[in-house]
Design an enzyme around this catalytic site. Structure first.
Site, PDB file in Angstrom:
ATOM      1  CD  GLU A  98      -2.710  -1.340   0.154  1.00  0.00           C
ATOM      2  OE1 GLU A  98      -3.161  -0.494  -0.542  1.00  0.00           O
ATOM      3  OE2 GLU A  98      -3.307  -2.560  -0.255  1.00  0.00           O
ATOM      4  CG  HIS A 156      -8.170  -1.375  -1.639  1.00  0.00           C
ATOM      5  ND1 HIS A 156      -7.256  -1.293  -2.826  1.00  0.00           N
ATOM      6  CD2 HIS A 156      -9.523  -1.303  -1.949  1.00  0.00           C
ATOM      7  CE1 HIS A 156      -8.183  -1.242  -3.728  1.00  0.00           C
ATOM      8  NE2 HIS A 156      -9.624  -1.276  -3.285  1.00  0.00           N
ATOM      9  CG  ASP A 173      -5.310  -6.400  -1.211  1.00  0.00           C
ATOM     10  OD1 ASP A 173      -6.456  -6.538  -0.579  1.00  0.00           O
ATOM     11  OD2 ASP A 173      -5.405  -5.318  -1.678  1.00  0.00           O
TER      12      ASP A 173
END
Length: 563
Positions: A23, A162, A167
């Site tokens: 991220e 997310h 993920d």
């Protein structure tokens, strides 16, 4: 468990994958930007470990990214910086295949962070599940190739959120589902998976069966066309594995793909070791001249410099070697340049007129008498006056004197002393090229002069690779495996070796490229001479002693290039 043909290489069940997800703050890759790393290590369908951490990007997280990921600046304020996280992650992923959805995004950020903070990027094999899904799943099968859509379609146990670790877990399930579907198209090893990702035509993939009969050994392979004509010749440490690569996406050369489309059969010749394979390849190229091999590999394209047989000899560039020839040269241009340099040093004539002797050794050059030759080398010299220049050339080629080289060096020094620096540099480079040609010629000729030489090289597993060389040609090859006494193997190879009768020329009729391949092999560290019928020697007055001068000349050229 014995592997099948399709499992050659690293079986997927034995491959360790590290599935990673990042991220970020949404900016460009650089020293900052990563806010979270999540990774899962798997092998054979089992989870071996997890890696998860928030990362302080060193900059505010934009509101739209906070809304997407839920990661706020307050959450990462106490988290470690990326330079502290990288060593642990690189150790976690060491030796594994890196997997990510849209892998280019994640690997670009990781590489940029490594570069910014002084860590070496390990360059692991990378599998992109986005790219793999596009190869496996038709567009009408899925509502898109986003991770969330694939996870729903393929029944992933974890829903993408997310957040990096979630993920990554979803990508693990997507990867396993895609790999299951690849089994039906013959992808069972890591190498086949990496080859499958690029686009491959169905016709190209269907021809993989042409490699099924080839041994898992070193050797030479021949692609044959519809009329059994040889299209291409190559060598391999593993014949079956190498030939199979021609039917995958790893082969992107247009001409080779065209060749594969024409091929109807692949023949393999098993060899004892890589040296035998190299030599066999050269001989097959010379015999068949395959249309799809590069022309530069044709071993017959060599040139020689010889003295003409006349009263006032000149240096001529020819294709066929004879005793006293200088060479070999891989291009006519280089042979001609060497001839011109040597003619200038020895003051030999360069005109191409044929001159017959008219009145004994005291007669001057006929062409000069008739004012038909303006060459300063011969002028009105007699044959006796012309002979010292001829002797300079013959002694240099024979290796009995390097007086011609000393004369050339004196010319360079005289030009430099007169401050004709450009001309001096040109002459220096011409002399360096001549030196390299003479030195190579002497080394090749010295090996070709030996009636029989037996040598052995360690095979890396406690055994020996053995070669019997006769007059510059490989006459026999074999191996003595670890624990096998090598001398009985040597005796058997010598007894069964090819009979080689020496031919004419410095290389005794051997091909120059074959002699060069043998010489390189013999010069490798660890190679031992077992026996030889003749001493392996090089001329004392050859070019070998000029290495210090050559190094200085090369340094001067490098400095000129920098300047």
């Amino acid at each position: 468990m014995q592997l099948t043909f399709d499992e050659l290489g690293t079986p997927l069940r034995d491959t360790t994958f590290v599935i990673v997800d990042l991220e970020t703050t949404g900016g460009a890759p650089g020293p900052r930007g990563i806010t979270e790393i999540g990774a899962v290590k798997v092998r054979g369908g089992e989870t071996l470990g997890e890696f998860a951490t928030l990362v302080d990007p060193g900059a505010p997280i934009p509101p739209q990214i906070v809304a997407l990921t839920g990661i706020t600046s307050a959450m990462v304020s106490a988290a470690p910086r990326i330079e502290s996280v990288l060593p642990a992650f690189l150790e976690f992923a060491s030796g594994a295949v890196l997997v990510a959805h849209n892998a280019g995004f994640d690997t670009t950020f990781l590489r940029a962070a490594c570069q910014a903070h002084g860590y070496a990027w390990p360059r692991p094999p990378v599998v992109c599940t986005l790219r793999l899904a596009r190869r496996v799943l038709a567009p009408e099968q899925t509502g898109g190739y986003r991770l969330s859509a694939l996870a729903a379609l393929l029944g992933a146990r974890t829903k993408p959120t997310h957040r990096a670790l979630d993920d990554a877990h979803a990508t693990v399930d997507v990867l396993h589902a895609l790999l299951e579907r690849l089994g039906s198209v013959g992808v069972h090893s890591l190498e086949e998976l990496l080859d499958y990702l690029p686009d491959v035509t169905p016709a190209q993939r269907r021809k993989r069966g042409l490699a099924a009969h080839l041994p898992d050994k070193p050797g030479v392979y021949l692609f044959l066309g519809p009329g059994d004509e040889v299209l291409y010749v190559g060598t391999a440490k593993n014949l079956r594995r190498r030939v199979r690569q021609y039917f995958t996406g790893s082969e992107s050369r247009g001409r080779i793909r065209e060749m594969v489309a024409l091929a109807g059969r692949v023949d393999g010749i098993e060899c004892a070791h890589a040296l035998e394979a190299q030599v066999r390849e050269l001989r097959l190229l010379a015999a068949h001249r395959p249309a799809y091999n590069r022309r530069s590999k044709n071993p017959r394209k060599v040139w020689w410099v010889v003295l003409t047989d006349e009263a006032f000899p000149r240096l001529s560039v020819v294709r066929r070697a004879r005793d006293g020839a200088l060479g070999p040269f891989n291009s006519r241009t280089r042979a001609k340049a060497a001839a011109e340099t040597l003619a200038s040093v020895a003051r030999l004539r360069t005109c191409t007129q044929r001159i017959a002797r008219t009145g004994g050794d005291s007669s001057p050059c006929v062409l000069a008498e008739l004012d038909r030759c303006g060459a300063p080398c011969a002028g009105r010299q007699t044959v006796e006056q012309y002979r010292p220049g001829v002797r300079l050339v013959t002694e240099l080629v024979a290796g009995t004197s390097d007086a011609a080289l000393h004369a050339a060096r004196e010319q360079v020094e005289a030009l430099a002393a007169a401050q004709h620096f450009e001309r001096a540099a040109q002459r220096r480079d011409e002399l360096a090229a001549l030196l390299r040609a003479v030195h190579r010629g002497h080394r090749l000729a010295s090996l070709a002069a030996i009636a029989e030489l037996v040598a052995a090289a360690p095979d890396g597993n406690g055994g020996w690779e053995i070669a019997v060389i006769r007059h510059g040609r490989l006459a026999s090859a074999g191996v003595a495996r670890r624990g096998v006494p090598p001398m009985p193997v040597v005796d058997t190879l010598v007894a069964s070796a090819e009979t080689v009768l020496p031919g004419e020329g410095p290389l005794r009729g051997a091909g120059s490229e074959e002699v060069a391949v043998l010489l390189r092999w013999l010069s490798r560290p660890g190679v031992r001479l077992v026996r030889t019928t003749d001493p392996w020697v090089e001329p004392v007055r050859g070019a070998g002693g000029w290495d210090p001068w050559l190094r200085r000349a090369a340094t001067a050229v490098s400095l000129e290039a920098v300047g």
